[in-house]
Scaffold this motif. Sequence first.
Motif, PDB file in Angstrom:
ATOM      1  N   MET A 204       0.827  -1.212   0.000  1.00 45.82           N
ATOM      2  CA  MET A 204       0.000   0.000   0.000  1.00 45.82           C
ATOM      3  C   MET A 204       0.857   1.257   0.000  1.00 45.82           C
ATOM      4  SD  MET A 204      -3.077   1.102   2.608  1.00 45.82           S
ATOM      5  CE  MET A 204      -1.979   1.412   3.983  1.00 45.82           C
ATOM      6  N   PHE A 205       1.973   1.238   0.709  1.00 43.16           N
ATOM      7  CA  PHE A 205       2.880   2.378   0.720  1.00 43.16           C
ATOM      8  C   PHE A 205       4.310   1.869   0.749  1.00 43.16           C
ATOM      9  CE2 PHE A 205       4.110   1.912   5.122  1.00 43.16           C
ATOM     10  CZ  PHE A 205       3.002   1.328   5.723  1.00 43.16           C
ATOM     11  N   ARG A 206       5.228   2.709   0.324  1.00 41.12           N
ATOM     12  CA  ARG A 206       6.638   2.324   0.301  1.00 41.12           C
ATOM     13  C   ARG A 206       7.321   2.835   1.561  1.00 41.12           C
ATOM     14  NH1 ARG A 206       9.467   6.797  -0.333  1.00 41.12           N
ATOM     15  NH2 ARG A 206       8.669   8.535  -1.572  1.00 41.12           N
ATOM     16  N   PRO A 207       8.405   2.207   1.958  1.00 38.87           N
ATOM     17  CA  PRO A 207       9.165   2.687   3.126  1.00 38.87           C
ATOM     18  C   PRO A 207       9.789   4.046   2.834  1.00 38.87           C
ATOM     19  CG  PRO A 207       9.725   0.403   2.587  1.00 38.87           C
ATOM     20  CD  PRO A 207       8.916   0.931   1.448  1.00 38.87           C
ATOM     21  N   LEU A 208       9.996   4.808   3.873  1.00 37.10           N
ATOM     22  CA  LEU A 208      10.641   6.109   3.710  1.00 37.10           C
ATOM     23  C   LEU A 208      12.106   5.929   3.321  1.00 37.10           C
ATOM     24  CD1 LEU A 208       9.187   8.052   6.783  1.00 37.10           C
ATOM     25  CD2 LEU A 208       8.509   8.221   4.374  1.00 37.10           C
ATOM     26  N   GLN A 209      12.590   6.868   2.529  1.00 38.67           N
ATOM     27  CA  GLN A 209      13.975   6.835   2.085  1.00 38.67           C
ATOM     28  C   GLN A 209      14.784   7.878   2.852  1.00 38.67           C
ATOM     29  OE1 GLN A 209      13.755   7.462  -2.128  1.00 38.67           O
ATOM     30  NE2 GLN A 209      12.569   5.598  -2.512  1.00 38.67           N
ATOM     31  N   ALA A 210      16.083   7.753   2.755  1.00 43.29           N
ATOM     32  CA  ALA A 210      16.965   8.696   3.444  1.00 43.29           C
ATOM     33  C   ALA A 210      16.680  10.112   2.982  1.00 43.29           C
ATOM     34  CB  ALA A 210      18.431   8.328   3.177  1.00 43.29           C
ATOM     35  N   GLY A 211      16.575  11.022   3.926  1.00 44.84           N
ATOM     36  CA  GLY A 211      16.340  12.416   3.615  1.00 44.84           C
ATOM     37  C   GLY A 211      14.877  12.816   3.594  1.00 44.84           C
ATOM     38  N   GLU A 212      13.978  11.844   3.616  1.00 43.74           N
ATOM     39  CA  GLU A 212      12.557  12.179   3.624  1.00 43.74           C
ATOM     40  C   GLU A 212      12.094  12.486   5.046  1.00 43.74           C
ATOM     41  OE1 GLU A 212      10.223  10.247  -0.014  1.00 43.74           O
ATOM     42  OE2 GLU A 212      10.896   8.716   1.400  1.00 43.74           O
ATOM     43  N   PRO A 213      11.085  13.325   5.173  1.00 48.55           N
ATOM     44  CA  PRO A 213      10.631  13.704   6.524  1.00 48.55           C
ATOM     45  C   PRO A 213       9.991  12.532   7.254  1.00 48.55           C
ATOM     46  CG  PRO A 213       9.089  14.498   4.874  1.00 48.55           C
ATOM     47  CD  PRO A 213      10.272  13.947   4.116  1.00 48.55           C
ATOM     48  N   THR A 214      10.153  12.530   8.566  1.00 46.91           N
ATOM     49  CA  THR A 214       9.501  11.519   9.394  1.00 46.91           C
ATOM     50  C   THR A 214       8.340  12.109  10.176  1.00 46.91           C
ATOM     51  OG1 THR A 214      11.061  11.928  11.202  1.00 46.91           O
ATOM     52  CG2 THR A 214      11.608  10.184   9.614  1.00 46.91           C
ATOM     53  N   ARG A 215       8.254  13.436  10.242  1.00 48.14           N
ATOM     54  CA  ARG A 215       7.158  14.106  10.943  1.00 48.14           C
ATOM     55  C   ARG A 215       6.945  15.488  10.326  1.00 48.14           C
ATOM     56  NH1 ARG A 215       4.137  13.759  15.445  1.00 48.14           N
ATOM     57  NH2 ARG A 215       5.136  11.802  16.004  1.00 48.14           N
ATOM     58  N   LEU A 216       5.703  15.884  10.206  1.00 43.66           N
ATOM     59  CA  LEU A 216       5.320  17.215   9.757  1.00 43.66           C
ATOM     60  C   LEU A 216       4.222  17.704  10.692  1.00 43.66           C
ATOM     61  CD1 LEU A 216       5.188  16.719   5.874  1.00 43.66           C
ATOM     62  CD2 LEU A 216       6.812  18.139   7.134  1.00 43.66           C
ATOM     63  N   GLY A 217       4.549  18.722  11.504  1.00 43.15           N
ATOM     64  CA  GLY A 217       3.579  19.227  12.464  1.00 43.15           C
ATOM     65  C   GLY A 217       3.131  18.134  13.408  1.00 43.15           C
ATOM     66  N   ASP A 218       1.829  17.933  13.490  1.00 46.29           N
ATOM     67  CA  ASP A 218       1.266  16.919  14.384  1.00 46.29           C
ATOM     68  C   ASP A 218       1.139  15.563  13.720  1.00 46.29           C
ATOM     69  OD1 ASP A 218      -1.026  19.365  15.770  1.00 46.29           O
ATOM     70  OD2 ASP A 218       0.986  18.766  16.445  1.00 46.29           O
ATOM     71  N   TYR A 219       1.775  15.390  12.578  1.00 46.26           N
ATOM     72  CA  TYR A 219       1.587  14.160  11.808  1.00 46.26           C
ATOM     73  C   TYR A 219       2.886  13.369  11.716  1.00 46.26           C
ATOM     74  CZ  TYR A 219      -2.586  16.720  10.402  1.00 46.26           C
ATOM     75  OH  TYR A 219      -3.746  17.440  10.416  1.00 46.26           O
ATOM     76  N   ARG A 220       2.789  12.068  11.978  1.00 47.22           N
ATOM     77  CA  ARG A 220       3.925  11.159  11.820  1.00 47.22           C
ATOM     78  C   ARG A 220       3.855  10.522  10.445  1.00 47.22           C
ATOM     79  NH1 ARG A 220       4.894   5.685  12.319  1.00 47.22           N
ATOM     80  NH2 ARG A 220       2.708   5.294  12.905  1.00 47.22           N
ATOM     81  N   ILE A 221       4.925  10.643   9.676  1.00 51.11           N
ATOM     82  CA  ILE A 221       4.958  10.104   8.322  1.00 51.11           C
ATOM     83  C   ILE A 221       5.178   8.592   8.392  1.00 51.11           C
ATOM     84  CG2 ILE A 221       6.003  10.245   6.046  1.00 51.11           C
ATOM     85  CD1 ILE A 221       4.640  12.799   6.961  1.00 51.11           C
ATOM     86  N   VAL A 222       4.290   7.832   7.774  1.00 54.83           N
ATOM     87  CA  VAL A 222       4.354   6.377   7.800  1.00 54.83           C
ATOM     88  C   VAL A 222       5.100   5.831   6.592  1.00 54.83           C
ATOM     89  CG1 VAL A 222       2.982   4.249   7.800  1.00 54.83           C
ATOM     90  CG2 VAL A 222       2.216   6.245   9.121  1.00 54.83           C
ATOM     91  N   GLY A 223       4.840   6.374   5.420  1.00 53.55           N
ATOM     92  CA  GLY A 223       5.488   5.888   4.205  1.00 53.55           C
ATOM     93  C   GLY A 223       5.059   6.715   3.012  1.00 53.55           C
ATOM     94  N   GLY A 224       5.643   6.413   1.863  1.00 50.76           N
ATOM     95  CA  GLY A 224       5.326   7.148   0.648  1.00 50.76           C
ATOM     96  C   GLY A 224       4.181   6.518  -0.128  1.00 50.76           C
ATOM     97  N   LEU A 225       3.304   7.362  -0.652  1.00 50.86           N
ATOM     98  CA  LEU A 225       2.170   6.890  -1.459  1.00 50.86           C
ATOM     99  C   LEU A 225       2.385   7.122  -2.948  1.00 50.86           C
ATOM    100  CD1 LEU A 225      -0.852   8.101   0.718  1.00 50.86           C
ATOM    101  CD2 LEU A 225      -0.052   5.754   0.410  1.00 50.86           C
ATOM    102  N   GLY A 226       3.182   8.119  -3.285  1.00 49.77           N
ATOM    103  CA  GLY A 226       3.392   8.403  -4.701  1.00 49.77           C
ATOM    104  C   GLY A 226       4.070   9.731  -4.895  1.00 49.77           C
ATOM    105  N   GLU A 227       4.468   9.989  -6.137  1.00 47.33           N
ATOM    106  CA  GLU A 227       5.140  11.245  -6.465  1.00 47.33           C
ATOM    107  C   GLU A 227       4.738  11.660  -7.863  1.00 47.33           C
ATOM    108  OE1 GLU A 227       9.653  13.201  -6.626  1.00 47.33           O
ATOM    109  OE2 GLU A 227       9.345  11.130  -5.976  1.00 47.33           O
ATOM    110  N   GLY A 228       4.500  12.962  -8.030  1.00 48.23           N
ATOM    111  CA  GLY A 228       4.137  13.498  -9.329  1.00 48.23           C
ATOM    112  C   GLY A 228       4.841  14.807  -9.579  1.00 48.23           C
ATOM    113  N   GLY A 229       4.351  15.528 -10.590  1.00 46.19           N
ATOM    114  CA  GLY A 229       4.978  16.783 -10.955  1.00 46.19           C
ATOM    115  C   GLY A 229       4.839  17.860  -9.900  1.00 46.19           C
ATOM    116  N   GLN A 230       3.823  17.721  -9.023  1.00 49.21           N
ATOM    117  CA  GLN A 230       3.586  18.754  -8.021  1.00 49.21           C
ATOM    118  C   GLN A 230       4.337  18.506  -6.726  1.00 49.21           C
ATOM    119  OE1 GLN A 230      -0.638  18.634  -7.593  1.00 49.21           O
ATOM    120  NE2 GLN A 230      -1.045  19.617  -9.563  1.00 49.21           N
ATOM    121  N   GLY A 231       4.465  17.249  -6.360  1.00 49.45           N
ATOM    122  CA  GLY A 231       5.117  16.976  -5.089  1.00 49.45           C
ATOM    123  C   GLY A 231       5.052  15.504  -4.737  1.00 49.45           C
ATOM    124  N   VAL A 232       5.414  15.211  -3.494  1.00 46.19           N
ATOM    125  CA  VAL A 232       5.428  13.843  -2.988  1.00 46.19           C
ATOM    126  C   VAL A 232       4.265  13.679  -2.023  1.00 46.19           C
ATOM    127  CG1 VAL A 232       6.772  12.075  -1.791  1.00 46.19           C
ATOM    128  CG2 VAL A 232       7.937  13.800  -3.189  1.00 46.19           C
TER     129      VAL A 232
END
Length: 701
Positions: A1-29
């Motif tokens: 369902m999601f990919r593991p986080l890679q080196a350099g990617e955020p692990t937390r943003l504000g009150d949210y804990r980043i679990v994994g990556g869902l996708g990437e496009g021209g606008q962002g991750v």
Amino acid sequence: MFRPLQAGEPTRLGDYRIVGGLGEGGQGVVYLAEHTSGERVAIKVLHARLAGRREARERFLREVDAAMRVAAFCTARVLDVAVDGDRPYIVSEFVDGSSLEDSVREHGPRSGGALDRIAVSTATALAAIHRAGIVHRDFKPSNVLLGSDGPRVIDFGIARVIDLTATGGWVGTPTYMAPEVIGGEPARAASDVFSWAVTVGFAATGRPSFGRDTLPAVMYRILNAQPDLDGVPEPLRALLTHCLAKSPRERPTAAEALHLLLGRGQDSATPPAGTPHAWTPSTGMPPAGPPFAEPPAFGTPAFGTPALGTPAFGTQPTDGPPPAESRRKRSRLLVVGSAASVAVLVSVIVVALRGGGSNVPSTPRPSTTTGIPSAATSVAARPYGKRMAKVTLGGEANSLAVSTYMGQRVVLAGSTKGVAKVWKVDARPSELAKLERSGGEETDAAIDVGEVDGEAAMFRRLQNGGVVASLAESAEPLGPTYRGHQKMVYTIAPAQVSGKTVLVSGDEAGRVHVWDPKTGKDSGPQPKAVGSDPVFGVATGTTDGRPFAVTVSADDTAHVWNLETGALGATFRGHSGDVFAVATTVMDGAPVGISGGSDRKVRVWDLRNGRERTSFSGHTAEVAALAAGRVEGRAVVASGGFDGTIRVWDLRSGKQLGDPLKSPGGRVYSVVIAEDEGESWLAAGDAKGNITEWSLGPASP
């Protein structure tokens, strides 16, 4: 369902804990994240190149804040927006499902109810987005997520942020861009409607409507070519075609498209939100389900109806027979003057709605349908029955159509004297062209009018049974003269079969042919003759993706034909005399035929089994023309008769709307109902060549 986080990617943003990556496009991750409350969300972090400028970040916050005001139904609700350091991000509802793009590529195109749900849900979402004052700017299959509770639209308003940062590149996906955006104009709500139509076309066919090869080739097609909608079932195909108009002003709004999909104008209550319905151009009423059974095997009766020779069901008329004069004599009188007047009625209805179809305009827009009065004049100032214009032809006005001529929407009429006229009608009629065929066979042969490949067309009916099909703009034949008929052709109607336009024609000997106007040859399996009496009228249509024709004749019957197999379907035997006119529509979820003739009645019957549903009485002479449409939200049928009147009936209640309209030239040979900018209008052609137009009032309540 999601990919593991890679080196350099955020692990937390504000009150949210980043679990994994869902996708990437021209606008962002896009990341899957969890709030401290345990709620799972999706977070889109814009690419760093967009986040390094203070002005860009401020614009981002302002623009995405508007997205939080969008109603949540059918969209992934925006929950929060913030900037973490130099990284702006958007927090939205997490939709556990694949994108429409991935799903179609993996499992194939959608059809039936699944396609309806995608069309209705995404149109609902787009209407809500526009109502919040936002233009999506990047509507495409990858921005439609298929959740367990239905499709959801994502990323609305994000492209605006990227546009404001002046990145130097295109904002949006060219394959789904509207022509005006490719031309350098700012995206607007109408641009989203164009992108929505390409997206729904992709869902139905598995391919974008203008191809997916090289960027220059796709852009050229978007700007210049007609969309490839082969495989999209009618009536959805007609709506998408309207939404893919090159001019933004000719497209319906998202709200209008939604109302058409939901069958606004149906006599019954509006269905609950989320209930899928298919649009029927002639009435706006949705069928409750597939009107016909699965396609029959080759050579078997079509639509699950009795085999030829098996008694068909039908209610016998209760009134007496027509006057004692010769029935055949009256038949010949009719066809010499205008038997083909009913040939293009159904296609006319569809064409007319393609030119209009505004049900609930959110803002005033210029009228782009020349030939129909502008909405600048109040609909309330034009009550039912107000005469609006009159144009005169030479000879009887045997057919009418609303179509496209030299890039304009026009009224087109054909006469029995080999003349067709094209004009736009406003406060005063303005003739654009008089079309006459010089030289060749029978220059004064009767001309019927209709459409071929979306363009105004003329069909010259020769005395020897030949038919010459031409586009009105050039008047040059599309192909060789069709010579499949051995007797005079009385009626012609265009149809769409396997993605191409064919013509269905009936003749004096009772033969029906389906043929290609560009080759002059028969096309596909041909309907079998069921008698030797003249075929006076034909109506064509497509239901549940399958094309059909309904023919009416001098043997007092109407027949349904499957145009893919040539098989005979239902037979209607409710008339007590020659049947001259036919149209089709949907009533209470079932496809119905509407027919009229020498017994002076308009009869409504089920196309699947030939059983009569209801009938309307009022004409004092033969009924020679029919058309279906909508007035004040009600499905109606207009009937024109040899008594010189046109009567408009509420299809459901059977009541007549207002007083009969009176033709200035006596006998009525052709009639059409259409809509534009929320108003319904009617045009009728008569024995003296007059084309008269009346207002029928607003299309919706």
